[in-house]
Write a protein that holds these residues in place. Sequence first.
Motif, PDB file in Angstrom:
ATOM      1  N   ASP A  71     -16.558  27.430 -24.649  1.00 38.94           N
ATOM      2  CA  ASP A  71     -16.023  26.066 -24.637  1.00 38.94           C
ATOM      3  C   ASP A  71     -15.607  25.613 -26.037  1.00 38.94           C
ATOM      4  OD1 ASP A  71     -16.492  26.082 -21.916  1.00 38.94           O
ATOM      5  OD2 ASP A  71     -18.368  24.964 -22.067  1.00 38.94           O
ATOM      6  N   THR A 102     -12.244  27.268 -26.661  1.00 34.57           N
ATOM      7  CA  THR A 102     -11.196  26.591 -25.905  1.00 34.57           C
ATOM      8  C   THR A 102     -10.808  25.277 -26.576  1.00 34.57           C
ATOM      9  OG1 THR A 102     -11.904  27.600 -23.829  1.00 34.57           O
ATOM     10  CG2 THR A 102     -10.602  25.580 -23.659  1.00 34.57           C
ATOM     11  N   ALA A 103     -11.800  24.507 -26.993  1.00 35.73           N
ATOM     12  CA  ALA A 103     -11.524  23.230 -27.659  1.00 35.73           C
ATOM     13  C   ALA A 103     -10.784  23.464 -28.981  1.00 35.73           C
ATOM     14  CB  ALA A 103     -12.823  22.461 -27.899  1.00 35.73           C
ATOM     15  N   ALA A 112      -8.848  26.037 -29.713  1.00 32.43           N
ATOM     16  CA  ALA A 112      -7.480  26.445 -29.368  1.00 32.43           C
ATOM     17  C   ALA A 112      -6.636  25.225 -29.017  1.00 32.43           C
ATOM     18  CB  ALA A 112      -7.501  27.440 -28.203  1.00 32.43           C
ATOM     19  N   ASP A 113      -7.218  24.286 -28.286  1.00 30.28           N
ATOM     20  CA  ASP A 113      -6.503  23.059 -27.921  1.00 30.28           C
ATOM     21  C   ASP A 113      -6.116  22.257 -29.163  1.00 30.28           C
ATOM     22  OD1 ASP A 113      -6.810  23.745 -25.249  1.00 30.28           O
ATOM     23  OD2 ASP A 113      -8.426  22.295 -24.878  1.00 30.28           O
ATOM     24  N   VAL A 114      -7.026  22.209 -30.138  1.00 32.54           N
ATOM     25  CA  VAL A 114      -6.743  21.483 -31.387  1.00 32.54           C
ATOM     26  C   VAL A 114      -5.560  22.113 -32.112  1.00 32.54           C
ATOM     27  CG1 VAL A 114      -7.643  21.027 -33.716  1.00 32.54           C
ATOM     28  CG2 VAL A 114      -9.046  20.502 -31.719  1.00 32.54           C
ATOM     29  N   ALA A 165      -3.208  23.950 -30.793  1.00 30.72           N
ATOM     30  CA  ALA A 165      -2.010  23.725 -29.981  1.00 30.72           C
ATOM     31  C   ALA A 165      -1.450  22.318 -30.197  1.00 30.72           C
ATOM     32  CB  ALA A 165      -2.327  23.953 -28.506  1.00 30.72           C
ATOM     33  N   GLN A 166      -2.326  21.344 -30.384  1.00 37.01           N
ATOM     34  CA  GLN A 166      -1.893  19.955 -30.574  1.00 37.01           C
ATOM     35  C   GLN A 166      -1.479  19.661 -32.010  1.00 37.01           C
ATOM     36  OE1 GLN A 166      -5.347  17.787 -29.303  1.00 37.01           O
ATOM     37  NE2 GLN A 166      -4.985  18.217 -27.136  1.00 37.01           N
ATOM     38  N   ARG A 167      -2.255  20.098 -32.972  1.00 37.98           N
ATOM     39  CA  ARG A 167      -2.034  19.737 -34.377  1.00 37.98           C
ATOM     40  C   ARG A 167      -1.128  20.712 -35.123  1.00 37.98           C
ATOM     41  NH1 ARG A 167      -6.758  17.090 -37.483  1.00 37.98           N
ATOM     42  NH2 ARG A 167      -7.540  15.643 -35.930  1.00 37.98           N
ATOM     43  N   ASP A 187       1.136  30.288 -31.743  1.00 38.94           N
ATOM     44  CA  ASP A 187       0.991  30.714 -30.350  1.00 38.94           C
ATOM     45  C   ASP A 187       0.053  31.912 -30.216  1.00 38.94           C
ATOM     46  OD1 ASP A 187       2.681  28.683 -29.512  1.00 38.94           O
ATOM     47  OD2 ASP A 187       4.444  29.983 -29.355  1.00 38.94           O
ATOM     48  N   VAL A 225      -3.597  30.605 -30.715  1.00 45.02           N
ATOM     49  CA  VAL A 225      -4.045  29.850 -29.542  1.00 45.02           C
ATOM     50  C   VAL A 225      -4.334  30.805 -28.387  1.00 45.02           C
ATOM     51  CG1 VAL A 225      -3.314  28.174 -27.790  1.00 45.02           C
ATOM     52  CG2 VAL A 225      -2.928  27.691 -30.217  1.00 45.02           C
ATOM     53  N   ARG A 282      -8.063  31.557 -26.717  1.00 43.47           N
ATOM     54  CA  ARG A 282      -8.306  31.345 -25.277  1.00 43.47           C
ATOM     55  C   ARG A 282      -8.773  32.634 -24.601  1.00 43.47           C
ATOM     56  NH1 ARG A 282      -3.475  27.032 -24.674  1.00 43.47           N
ATOM     57  NH2 ARG A 282      -4.756  25.246 -25.276  1.00 43.47           N
TER      58      ARG A 282
END
Length: 120
Positions: free
Chosen positions: A16, A19-20, A22-24, A26-28, A103, A106, A110
Motif C-alpha cells: 500500500d 501504491t501510494a 506511485a500515485d504521488v 503520477a500526480q506530481r 511512467d 510508476v 505498482r
Amino acid sequence: MSDTVTVLPPDTPAADILTAAADVIAQRGKCEGAYTDRQGRVCALGALRLVLTGEAEPRPFAPGDRGRQVAYIDAFTALGRHLEAVDANAPAIYEWSDASTQDQVVAAMRAAADRARVTR
C-alpha cells in the motif's frame, strides 16, 4: 499538482505504501538527482518518504517514529526485490529512479506493490 498528501499510518503494508508513492509520482511528476524539487516532483525514494512522513527530504526518523522507519525499509526492500527480480543487475533504487522515465517508475512501483501483495 496537489500539495495535499495523506500520510499513511506506520502499520501500512509495504504494498500500500508503494501504491501510494506511485500515485504521488503520477500526480506530481518525477524529479532526478534529488528527493524533491521546487515544483514538488519527487523521486521514488522521496515519494516513499512523503507518504510516510509528509516530507520527501531524507531527514532522520524521530526516535518515536520507529514504526515509520520500519515501514519505509519494508517498502524500500520490496521495491528493490522487484527491481532485482526483473533485472539481476538492477542499479541502486536512486540510480534506477533517476535513469527511468516517470511512467517507468510508476509502473515498476505498482508492479512491486503487486509482487509484495502476493509474497506477504
